[in-house]
Structures are given as structure tokens and as C-alpha cells.
Write a protein that holds these residues in place. Structure first.
Motif, PDB file in Angstrom:
ATOM      1  N   LYS A 145      50.490  41.509   2.931  1.00  8.03           N
ATOM      2  CA  LYS A 145      51.353  41.655   4.113  1.00  8.03           C
ATOM      3  C   LYS A 145      50.514  42.076   4.819  1.00  8.03           C
ATOM      4  O   LYS A 145      51.064  41.384   6.416  1.00  8.03           O
ATOM      5  CB  LYS A 145      52.318  42.336   2.544  1.00  8.03           C
ATOM      6  N   TRP A 146      49.966  42.718   4.952  1.00  8.81           N
ATOM      7  CA  TRP A 146      49.539  43.332   6.399  1.00  8.81           C
ATOM      8  C   TRP A 146      48.790  42.600   6.512  1.00  8.81           C
ATOM      9  O   TRP A 146      48.318  42.733   8.085  1.00  8.81           O
ATOM     10  CB  TRP A 146      48.162  44.953   5.387  1.00  8.81           C
ATOM     11  N   ALA A 147      48.224  41.722   5.913  1.00  9.36           N
ATOM     12  CA  ALA A 147      46.783  40.742   7.027  1.00  9.36           C
ATOM     13  C   ALA A 147      48.426  39.714   7.698  1.00  9.36           C
ATOM     14  O   ALA A 147      48.130  38.929   8.845  1.00  9.36           O
ATOM     15  CB  ALA A 147      46.248  39.620   6.046  1.00  9.36           C
ATOM     16  N   ASN A 148      49.724  39.342   7.405  1.00 10.27           N
ATOM     17  CA  ASN A 148      50.551  38.426   7.973  1.00 10.27           C
ATOM     18  C   ASN A 148      50.774  39.410   8.562  1.00 10.27           C
ATOM     19  O   ASN A 148      51.184  38.873  10.283  1.00 10.27           O
ATOM     20  CB  ASN A 148      51.081  38.150   6.905  1.00 10.27           C
ATOM     21  N   GLN A 149      51.052  40.113   9.072  1.00  8.91           N
ATOM     22  CA  GLN A 149      51.759  41.142  10.269  1.00  8.91           C
ATOM     23  C   GLN A 149      50.649  42.018  10.793  1.00  8.91           C
ATOM     24  O   GLN A 149      50.962  42.428  12.421  1.00  8.91           O
ATOM     25  CB  GLN A 149      52.539  42.204   9.128  1.00  8.91           C
ATOM     26  N   ARG A 150      49.739  42.425  10.903  1.00  7.70           N
ATOM     27  CA  ARG A 150      48.576  43.086  11.202  1.00  7.70           C
ATOM     28  C   ARG A 150      47.971  42.342  12.579  1.00  7.70           C
ATOM     29  O   ARG A 150      47.580  41.293  12.030  1.00  7.70           O
ATOM     30  CB  ARG A 150      47.386  43.122  10.761  1.00  7.70           C
ATOM     31  N   ILE A 151      48.166  42.124  13.909  1.00  7.66           N
ATOM     32  CA  ILE A 151      47.491  41.770  15.362  1.00  7.66           C
ATOM     33  C   ILE A 151      46.360  42.389  15.317  1.00  7.66           C
ATOM     34  O   ILE A 151      46.212  43.188  15.826  1.00  7.66           O
ATOM     35  CB  ILE A 151      48.992  41.826  16.294  1.00  7.66           C
ATOM     36  N   VAL A 152      45.319  41.300  15.650  1.00  5.32           N
ATOM     37  CA  VAL A 152      44.369  41.862  15.730  1.00  5.32           C
ATOM     38  C   VAL A 152      43.764  40.539  17.423  1.00  5.32           C
ATOM     39  O   VAL A 152      43.305  39.632  16.540  1.00  5.32           O
ATOM     40  CB  VAL A 152      42.343  41.300  15.010  1.00  5.32           C
ATOM     41  N   PHE A 153      43.349  40.859  17.806  1.00  5.47           N
ATOM     42  CA  PHE A 153      43.239  40.145  19.508  1.00  5.47           C
ATOM     43  C   PHE A 153      44.381  39.250  19.400  1.00  5.47           C
ATOM     44  O   PHE A 153      43.551  37.759  19.554  1.00  5.47           O
ATOM     45  CB  PHE A 153      41.170  39.113  19.057  1.00  5.47           C
ATOM     46  N   GLY A 154      44.974  39.688  19.224  1.00  5.33           N
ATOM     47  CA  GLY A 154      46.060  38.254  20.135  1.00  5.33           C
ATOM     48  C   GLY A 154      46.747  37.219  18.547  1.00  5.33           C
ATOM     49  O   GLY A 154      47.535  36.648  18.535  1.00  5.33           O
ATOM     50  N   LYS A 155      45.753  37.820  17.032  1.00  2.00           N
ATOM     51  CA  LYS A 155      45.785  37.041  16.184  1.00  2.00           C
ATOM     52  C   LYS A 155      45.808  37.379  15.080  1.00  2.00           C
ATOM     53  O   LYS A 155      46.318  38.314  14.527  1.00  2.00           O
ATOM     54  CB  LYS A 155      45.292  35.946  16.280  1.00  2.00           C
ATOM     55  N   PRO A 156      47.354  36.849  14.110  1.00  2.00           N
ATOM     56  CA  PRO A 156      47.221  38.000  12.757  1.00  2.00           C
ATOM     57  C   PRO A 156      45.904  37.302  12.004  1.00  2.00           C
ATOM     58  O   PRO A 156      45.031  36.778  11.832  1.00  2.00           O
ATOM     59  CB  PRO A 156      48.830  36.648  11.865  1.00  2.00           C
ATOM     60  N   LEU A 157      45.840  38.581  11.284  1.00  2.00           N
ATOM     61  CA  LEU A 157      44.831  38.799  10.674  1.00  2.00           C
ATOM     62  C   LEU A 157      44.844  38.736   9.875  1.00  2.00           C
ATOM     63  O   LEU A 157      43.272  37.771   9.653  1.00  2.00           O
ATOM     64  CB  LEU A 157      44.819  40.487  10.124  1.00  2.00           C
ATOM     65  N   ASN A 158      45.622  37.631   9.150  1.00  2.00           N
ATOM     66  CA  ASN A 158      45.187  36.530   8.436  1.00  2.00           C
ATOM     67  C   ASN A 158      44.535  35.127   8.865  1.00  2.00           C
ATOM     68  O   ASN A 158      43.862  34.227   7.928  1.00  2.00           O
ATOM     69  CB  ASN A 158      46.626  36.160   6.942  1.00  2.00           C
ATOM     70  N   GLN A 159      44.233  34.851   9.999  1.00  2.00           N
ATOM     71  CA  GLN A 159      44.268  33.809  10.579  1.00  2.00           C
ATOM     72  C   GLN A 159      42.484  34.231  10.827  1.00  2.00           C
ATOM     73  O   GLN A 159      41.469  33.083  11.099  1.00  2.00           O
ATOM     74  CB  GLN A 159      44.304  33.610  12.006  1.00  2.00           C
ATOM     75  N   GLN A 160      42.286  35.618  10.349  1.00  2.00           N
ATOM     76  CA  GLN A 160      40.453  34.917  10.071  1.00  2.00           C
ATOM     77  C   GLN A 160      39.694  34.467   8.706  1.00  2.00           C
ATOM     78  O   GLN A 160      39.851  34.585   8.152  1.00  2.00           O
ATOM     79  CB  GLN A 160      40.079  36.905  10.468  1.00  2.00           C
ATOM     80  N   PRO A 161      38.924  33.438   9.243  1.00  2.00           N
ATOM     81  CA  PRO A 161      38.174  33.180   7.869  1.00  2.00           C
ATOM     82  C   PRO A 161      38.035  34.258   6.868  1.00  2.00           C
ATOM     83  O   PRO A 161      38.325  33.763   5.269  1.00  2.00           O
ATOM     84  CB  PRO A 161      37.368  31.809   8.016  1.00  2.00           C
ATOM     85  N   VAL A 162      37.383  35.270   7.565  1.00  2.00           N
ATOM     86  CA  VAL A 162      36.078  35.845   6.164  1.00  2.00           C
ATOM     87  C   VAL A 162      37.532  37.055   5.611  1.00  2.00           C
ATOM     88  O   VAL A 162      37.836  36.987   4.561  1.00  2.00           O
ATOM     89  CB  VAL A 162      35.936  36.877   7.075  1.00  2.00           C
ATOM     90  N   ILE A 163      39.089  36.940   6.613  1.00  2.00           N
ATOM     91  CA  ILE A 163      40.166  38.254   5.197  1.00  2.00           C
ATOM     92  C   ILE A 163      40.569  36.167   4.635  1.00  2.00           C
ATOM     93  O   ILE A 163      40.862  37.028   3.399  1.00  2.00           O
ATOM     94  CB  ILE A 163      41.311  38.358   6.448  1.00  2.00           C
ATOM     95  N   ARG A 164      41.429  35.380   4.820  1.00  2.00           N
ATOM     96  CA  ARG A 164      41.211  34.752   4.236  1.00  2.00           C
ATOM     97  C   ARG A 164      40.231  34.282   2.109  1.00  2.00           C
ATOM     98  O   ARG A 164      40.541  33.849   1.358  1.00  2.00           O
ATOM     99  CB  ARG A 164      41.234  33.618   4.109  1.00  2.00           C
ATOM    100  N   GLN A 165      39.585  34.435   2.948  1.00  2.00           N
ATOM    101  CA  GLN A 165      38.206  34.394   1.839  1.00  2.00           C
ATOM    102  C   GLN A 165      38.057  35.706   0.813  1.00  2.00           C
ATOM    103  O   GLN A 165      38.410  36.001  -0.507  1.00  2.00           O
ATOM    104  CB  GLN A 165      36.998  34.307   1.729  1.00  2.00           C
ATOM    105  N   LYS A 166      38.431  36.569   1.459  1.00  2.00           N
ATOM    106  CA  LYS A 166      39.030  37.863   0.249  1.00  2.00           C
ATOM    107  C   LYS A 166      39.919  38.107  -0.409  1.00  2.00           C
ATOM    108  O   LYS A 166      39.467  38.373  -1.743  1.00  2.00           O
ATOM    109  CB  LYS A 166      38.791  39.612   1.642  1.00  2.00           C
ATOM    110  N   LEU A 167      41.246  37.800   0.085  1.00  2.00           N
ATOM    111  CA  LEU A 167      42.471  37.481  -0.408  1.00  2.00           C
ATOM    112  C   LEU A 167      42.270  36.480  -1.704  1.00  2.00           C
ATOM    113  O   LEU A 167      42.897  35.990  -2.250  1.00  2.00           O
ATOM    114  CB  LEU A 167      43.302  36.517  -0.006  1.00  2.00           C
ATOM    115  N   ALA A 168      41.304  35.042  -1.484  1.00  2.00           N
ATOM    116  CA  ALA A 168      41.028  34.239  -2.134  1.00  2.00           C
ATOM    117  C   ALA A 168      40.227  34.773  -3.329  1.00  2.00           C
ATOM    118  O   ALA A 168      40.720  34.479  -4.481  1.00  2.00           O
ATOM    119  CB  ALA A 168      40.461  33.064  -1.789  1.00  2.00           C
TER     120      ALA A 168
END
Length: 228
Positions: free
Chosen positions: A96-119
Motif C-alpha cells: 500500500k505504501w509503495a503504491n501511494q508514496r510518490i518519489v521523483f514524480g512517480k509511485p515508489l512501486n515504479q522502482q525495480p528495486v522496490i518490486r524486487q523487495k516486494l516479490a
């Protein structure tokens, strides 16, 4: 701190026995502060010339080890249930946090490293859940004698693996939340609390190393003496 009776292991003439000690003026308790919660009432207990009625013996005299061991399977299973439920909750909070947290104009879940952690968090949680459900089915369909003989090792391995996975989930969760993962309020509350307290499950009821060794020793014990 709040107990009226104390289940106590003690040395007797020919071995080890478990007795039920009533609260009295000869029993002194002092609260031990821990990183968890005062509600756990972790306590230093001191007995000073305490006398216990003969009928307060639990089990048979000099066979107290059996009394203590009979509780371990269910205790460790319950702790595995708890930590795996926490892993699922923390993973959900991170998604939920990665979906709503905006970093450099994009949701945090747009970062591949974050998606790897979630996976990784999802995979570890689901693996633990599957192992838990297999063992739970066996506990519901085995006799108590069968459970005592066959499930001590598997339950020990489950708890050992689940708390090791919890270590990784807790670590990744705090990194995903960043500074919020260190706060005890707001959206990072769950991640902070889990990171601070998951270690209790890794220690209580038997440490990871002890339970892993128990699982392997039990598996080896049931193997044939010679293999061709």
C-alpha cells in the motif's frame, strides 16, 4: 508479575520435576524491562524457603522433562502462526505504501528495486504459510502420541524458517518505508513494531539454531541404519 502460581522446574532426588508454586510472601517478583511490552510481564522470580504441597506436582516425580516437552509443539506452532500473520500484514502495508508514496514524480512501486523487495517478501510469506498449513493438517489428523513422535522436528524447522524469513521481511519493510519505518505512529507503525519485536519469536520457545538442529536430528533418527 501478575501470576498467582508459578510453573517451576526443579531438581529432585533422582532427576527433574515440575511443580506448581503458589504466590506467597516468600516468592519475590521483579519486572524485567524488555524491548517488547510490559504486558508480557517478563519477571525475575526469587524463591526464599518456599514450601509447596505434595499435590502440586505436575506429572510424575523425576519425569518433569516430559511435562515441559509436551507443551513445546503447540507453543512453537502458535508462535509460527503469529509471526507468519505478521509477515503477511507487513507485506500488505508495504504494498500500500509503495503504491501511494510518490518519489521523483512517480509511485515508489515504479522502482525495480522496490518490486524486487516486494516479490521476495511475498514469496517468503507464502512459503511459510504453505508449510504451516501442511503441519496444521497433520496436527488435526494425528493422535497426540503421533504428534509427539513425528512433528517435533517439522514444527521446529517451521518456526526456525519462519523467523528467519521474518528477519528479511522486517528488514526490507523498514527500507521500503524509509524514515517512516522508524516511527511509532502514522503509516510506518506496523513496519516499525514488527522490526522491533519479531526477534522475540526467533528466541522464545527455542532459538532458530536449536530448532533447526532438532529438525535434522529427528529426521536422521528415523532413517534406516544402513543404506545400500
Amino acid at each position: 508479575m501478575f501470576a498467582d502460581y508459578f510453573v517451576t522446574g526443579c531438581r529432585t532426588k533422582k532427576g527433574f520435576s515440575v511443580i506448581l508454586v503458589p504466590k506467597s510472601d516468600n516468592v519475590e517478583t521483579k519486572r524485567i524491562k524488555t524491548s517488547y511490552s510490559t504486558a508480557a510481564a517478563t519477571t525475575y522470580i526469587q524463591f526464599d524457603n518456599v514450601k509447596v504441597p505434595v499435590d502440586h506436582l505436575l506429572g510424575q516425580e523425576d519425569n518433569g522433562f516430559i511435562v515441559i516437552m509436551s507443551n513445546f509443539n503447540h507453543e512453537r506452532w502458535a508462535m509460527a502462526c503469529s509471526v507468519i500473520r505478521w509477515m503477511r500484514t507487513v507485506t500488505e502495508e508495504c504494498m500500500k505504501w509503495a503504491n501511494q508514496r510518490i518519489v521523483f514524480g512517480k509511485p515508489l512501486n515504479q522502482q525495480p528495486v522496490i518490486r524486487q523487495k516486494l516479490a521476495k517478501m511475498i514469496s517468503l510469506t507464502e512459503a511459510c504459510q504453505a508449510q504451516l498449513e501442511i503441519i496444521t493438517y497433520q496436527m488435526c489428523n494425528m493422535t497426540y502420541a503421533q504428534q509427539s513422535k513425528l512433528l517435533g522436528g517439522p514444527i521446529g524447522l517451521l518456526k526456525s524458517y519462519a523467523t528467519r524469513c521474518a528477519h528479511d521481511v522486517a528488514d526490507d519493510a523498514v527500507n521500503i518505508f524509509g524514515g517512516r519505518g522508524l516511527t511509532q505512529s502514522g503509516m510506518g507503525t506496523v513496519a516499525e513494531q514488527f522490526h522491533r519485536t519479531y526477534k522475540f519469536d526467533a528466541i522464545l520457545g527455542g532459538t532458530e539454531e536449536i530448532l533447526a538442529d532438532l529438525g535434522v536430528r529427528q529426521a536422521m533418527k528415523l532413517m534406516p541404519k544402513a543404506m545400500l
